[in-house]
Write a protein that holds these residues in place. Structure first.
Motif, PDB file in Angstrom:
ATOM      1  N   ASN A   1       3.989   5.585  -5.451  1.00  0.00           N
ATOM      2  CA  ASN A   1       4.020   5.605  -6.924  1.00  0.00           C
ATOM      3  C   ASN A   1       2.920   6.499  -7.488  1.00  0.00           C
ATOM      4  O   ASN A   1       3.123   7.224  -8.471  1.00  0.00           O
ATOM      5  CB  ASN A   1       3.866   4.183  -7.463  1.00  0.00           C
ATOM      6  N   GLU A   2       1.745   6.411  -6.834  1.00  0.00           N
ATOM      7  CA  GLU A   2       0.631   7.255  -7.292  1.00  0.00           C
ATOM      8  C   GLU A   2       0.963   8.740  -7.100  1.00  0.00           C
ATOM      9  O   GLU A   2       0.716   9.565  -7.985  1.00  0.00           O
ATOM     10  CB  GLU A   2      -0.629   6.897  -6.525  1.00  0.00           C
TER      11      GLU A   2
ATOM     12  N   TYR B   1       0.833  -1.211   0.000  1.00  0.00           N
ATOM     13  CA  TYR B   1       0.000   0.000   0.000  1.00  0.00           C
ATOM     14  C   TYR B   1       0.869   1.265   0.000  1.00  0.00           C
ATOM     15  O   TYR B   1       0.585   2.229  -0.725  1.00  0.00           O
ATOM     16  CB  TYR B   1      -0.892  -0.010   1.231  1.00  0.00           C
TER      17      TYR B   1
ATOM     18  N   GLU C   1       2.283   1.668  -3.394  1.00  0.00           N
ATOM     19  CA  GLU C   1       1.254   2.151  -4.321  1.00  0.00           C
ATOM     20  C   GLU C   1       1.009   3.648  -4.143  1.00  0.00           C
ATOM     21  O   GLU C   1       0.915   4.407  -5.119  1.00  0.00           O
ATOM     22  CB  GLU C   1      -0.031   1.362  -4.092  1.00  0.00           C
ATOM     23  N   ARG C   2       0.889   4.061  -2.886  1.00  0.00           N
ATOM     24  CA  ARG C   2       0.642   5.488  -2.631  1.00  0.00           C
ATOM     25  C   ARG C   2       1.813   6.353  -3.089  1.00  0.00           C
ATOM     26  O   ARG C   2       1.621   7.428  -3.662  1.00  0.00           O
ATOM     27  CB  ARG C   2       0.413   5.700  -1.137  1.00  0.00           C
TER      28      ARG C   2
END
Length: 345
Positions: free
Chosen positions: A279-280, A273, A276-277
């Motif tokens: 990278n986002e 998570y 992901e955050r």
């Protein structure tokens, strides 16, 4: 000396029957005794026979002959027919060097010690009672088998070889058992026997006993009969303890890996998570930077494009849309549309 049996018979008849000749008559006849003409030859022959008889001796196949001259050791002879000085000048001892001798230190019933060489009437039924390293009392019966290694040392350097073997065997076994717990004494008999054999051989060599230890064999060891019930209770308690420990370890081995697996899954999920955050966020930052560069080059075009893209993203999400002219004053005709639209929904 020849008796005159006819005269003796007449004397007995005159004296009334079976009365033997008097002692003084016997002495008188002994004084008058003379050797026959071949007497010296007979004596010489007798001497030769005695010398021959005391000059040769036989040693058995499992023995050696230890020859002493006036009590002093002179040589050792091998099995077979051998010669020695006669008439007690040299004497022979025949120790059984090839025979396996045995010391039995109490049987299973706790009887007395029996020995192949040592014979004592003294009761030694407590020879197998030994104190272990954890202050328990154990019955430890054992057997020692040995051979005579050095006849000279065996015969002349030890006053009582049977007593020595008996005492050293007992002292050695007590020393070895005293370093072990009661459970080790019961379960590790072979290991104790090997250690006792090595230690006993070392002590016998130091004493110059001339003995080679072949085997030390421990029989079934146990505790004395009066304490057997208590010992069994202790063993049961120890077994129950071990069982509970094994069960606890089993539960531990089940729960801990499962908890570790869940923890690893949670950590991996959190890491995913977070990645992901990140990278986002990095993508949004890169996209904003790219848009800003285009906006800086053509502000109006970029602004309009952004506006249209925003509407394109928002309008599909708001459902039914009604566009009303700003100059329209009456919105009642639209109520039916709203109703119909509501029914359709």
């Amino acid at each position: 000396m020849n008796w005159d049996w006819d005269k003796l018979k007449d004397q007995q008849q005159q004296q009334g029957g079976g009365v033997p000749p008097q002692f003084d008559e016997f002495l008188e006849k002994l004084k008058n005794f003379k050797l026959p003409s071949g007497g010296p030859l007979l004596i010489a022959l007798l001497v030769v026979v005695v010398v021959a008889f005391t000059s040769f001796y036989t040693v058995g196949v499992d023995q050696v002959g230890v020859v002493q001259r006036f009590g002093r050791y002179v040589r050792t002879t091998q099995p077979g027919l051998n010669f020695k000085l006669p008439l007690g000048i040299e004497t022979v001892l025949k120790p059984p060097v090839r025979r396996v001798l045995r010391e039995n230190f109490a049987d299973q019933s706790g009887a007395t010690v029996t020995s192949s060489l040592y014979d004592s009437s003294e009761e030694t039924s407590n020879v197998t009672l030994m104190l272990t390293g954890d202050l328990n009392v154990a019955l430890v019966p054992w057997i020692v088998q040995y051979q005579i290694k050095d006849p000279y040392n065996y015969l002349f350097k030890v006053a009582d070889e049977g007593r020595l073997m008996n005492d050293m065997s007992e002292a050695t076994m007590r020393l070895v058992v005293g370093d072990r717990s009661i459970n080790e004494v019961i379960s590790k008999r072979d290991e104790i026997a090997q250690e006792a054999k090595a230690l006993l051989q070392k002590e016998l060599d130091n004493a110059e006993a001339g003995i080679r230890v072949l085997t030390v064999e421990l029989k079934k060891t146990n505790v004395p009969t009066p304490v057997q019930p208590s010992f069994n209770d202790v063993n049961m308690a120890v077994q129950d303890k071990q069982t509970m420990i094994y069960q606890a370890k089993e539960e531990y081995n089940k729960a801990i890996p499962e908890a570790k697996g869940q923890a690893d899954r949670t950590i991996k999920t959190a890491e995913g998570y977070a990645l992901e955050r990140v990278n986002e966020a990095e993508g949004n930052a890169d996209r904003f930077s790219a848009i800003y560069k285009q906006y800086a080059k053509a502000k109006d075009v970029t602004k309009r494009r952004m506006y249209l893209e925003a509407l394109q993203d928002i309008l599909p999400k708001i459902g039914e849309k009604y566009i009303i002219d700003a100059d329209q004053k009456n919105v009642l005709p639209l109520l039916n549309l709203v109703k119909e639209s509501g029914e359709k929904k």
